[in-house]
Motif scaffolding. Sequence first.
Motif, PDB file in Angstrom:
ATOM      1  N   UNK A 310       0.683  -1.313  -0.071  1.00 19.04           N
ATOM      2  CA  UNK A 310       0.132   0.001  -0.006  1.00 19.04           C
ATOM      3  C   UNK A 310       0.712   1.163  -0.123  1.00 19.04           C
ATOM      4  N   UNK A 311       1.985   1.403   0.783  1.00 13.92           N
ATOM      5  CA  UNK A 311       2.621   2.268   0.882  1.00 13.92           C
ATOM      6  C   UNK A 311       3.622   2.811  -0.367  1.00 13.92           C
ATOM      7  N   UNK A 312       3.948   1.489  -0.950  1.00 12.84           N
ATOM      8  CA  UNK A 312       4.794   1.628  -2.199  1.00 12.84           C
ATOM      9  C   UNK A 312       3.775   1.947  -3.302  1.00 12.84           C
ATOM     10  N   UNK A 313       2.727   1.878  -3.401  1.00  8.88           N
ATOM     11  CA  UNK A 313       1.707   2.010  -4.223  1.00  8.88           C
ATOM     12  C   UNK A 313       1.212   3.612  -4.164  1.00  8.88           C
ATOM     13  N   UNK A 314       1.170   3.865  -2.917  1.00  2.25           N
ATOM     14  CA  UNK A 314       1.072   5.389  -2.527  1.00  2.25           C
ATOM     15  C   UNK A 314       2.053   6.560  -3.241  1.00  2.25           C
ATOM     16  N   UNK A 315       3.220   5.828  -3.674  1.00  2.00           N
ATOM     17  CA  UNK A 315       4.045   6.847  -4.281  1.00  2.00           C
ATOM     18  C   UNK A 315       5.299   7.111  -3.692  1.00  2.00           C
ATOM     19  N   UNK A 316       6.374   7.519  -4.200  1.00  2.00           N
ATOM     20  CA  UNK A 316       7.717   7.824  -3.697  1.00  2.00           C
ATOM     21  C   UNK A 316       7.392   8.743  -2.364  1.00  2.00           C
TER      22      UNK A 316
END
Length: 417
Positions: A310-316
């Motif tokens: 989820x955190x990775x998908x939320x973007x850099x």
Amino acid sequence: MTRLPSEIDVAIIGAGAAGLGAAHALKDSGLSVILLEARDRIGGRAHTIAAAPGIPFDMGCGWLHSADRNSFVGIAQQLGFEINKARAPWRQQSYDRTFPSADRLDFFAAIDAFYDRAEAAAESETDGPASSCLEPGNRWNPMIDAISTYINGFELKDVSLHDMDAYEDTEINWRLSAGYGALIAAYGAPCAISLNTAVSVIDHSGARLRLETSRGTLGANRVIVTVPTNLIAVEAIRFQPPLPAKVDAARGLPLGTNNKVLLALDGGAALPSDSGLRGATTSSSVGSFQIRPFGTPTVEGFYGGSFARELEDAGEGALSAQAVDEVVALLGSDFRRRLSPLAESRWAHDPFAQGAYSAARPGHAGARAILAAPVDGRLFFAGEATSPHFFSTAHGARDSGERAAQEILRSSERSEV
Ligand SMILES: Cc1cc2nc3c(=O)[nH]c(=O)nc-3n(C[C@H](O)[C@H](O)[C@H](O)COP(=O)(O)OP(=O)(O)OC[C@H]3O[C@@H](n4cnc5c(N)ncnc54)[C@H](O)[C@@H]3O)c2cc1C
């Protein structure tokens, strides 16, 4: 950079720990060997960066797991890499108020009992999800699940009980102050490697194997495939004719999500170095932290499973922001101005990894042996996912490359390569 030859005895696809292990094992064989690597660097999921001057940071593997049985320990000694044997701080906490010692003892008793039940249940022939061994209603279940996301990259419901039990952990874990990725890059330095060479097709229909790559076509007698399972699963490399058993095996061994984050810590010299930090929690969506690793002015965080995804998908930047929030919640609001992001990994979005490390889905523990098996005495398979007991690790990957090279040497004794 090594020129791409038009013909070779052995082509090794992927210059991670597995491919490099295979290349080393073939070096005195008299066979011509080349590693074909899609990236512009070697090491794959082993990658040390300079996060700040004098601060190397492993974006991927960092721990020499099962160090007393880890083939990279001898290699580190030979190559003059300093090994740090300090005990991993996973069971200790320096900040009692964030996770009081009575709670900690209770938690460790609960997780040890979970692993005992899992070991007993794995005796049965029927595989199932590892979550079936959780004690219903136990208050520590979310935290046991969080630990699974760190170890397996997935929550327990998505992990095979038999596979989890097959992993061999001697509980001796060492580190390298210069970085595990730096060691693996040094180990690979003498090998012949064609970088920026992505293989797209392995044509095994004819008398000779033909590989289509981003730098042209190559003929080979033998091929070792070491790419991560998620790439085989989506057929990023296509076999012609197709090999559905390999694709199915890879789909049963997906790479989960794990990511690391490094925060600079201003004015942290008074804090104990190499100390663990984890909040007592009722959620599996939580990071695990190490304060001042190797005594550096930093905090390292580790995330896994669906929360990491989820955190990775939320973007850099989302992972770093989450890590800052968690450390501030644990240590106090004064830390907000003392922490700043240095680096974060994003392995699920990395096109040549698409995840962190493999875990068998429930019912798929047998997929490792299926993936590892040679095809037609010409196609060989290595990579961490093919390791029977040290899967998900760098040394397991290296040893699997050596195993595939030995299979080639045995097969070439029987026929002219
Ligand atoms: C966040 C994180 C933390 C980890 N922590 C640890 C740890 O502490 N200890 C430990 O032992 N392990 C750890 N691991 C796991 C370890 O890094 C891996 O198991 C190991 O490096 C895998 O090696 P490999 O050779 O099997 O695969 P890889 O390293 O992925 O190598 C495969 C290579 O194939 C290349 N490739 C992909 N597609 C193509 C293509 N089409 N053509 C040509 N080349 C291609 C890739 O670029 C890559 O270089 C960690 C991993 C991650 C992500």
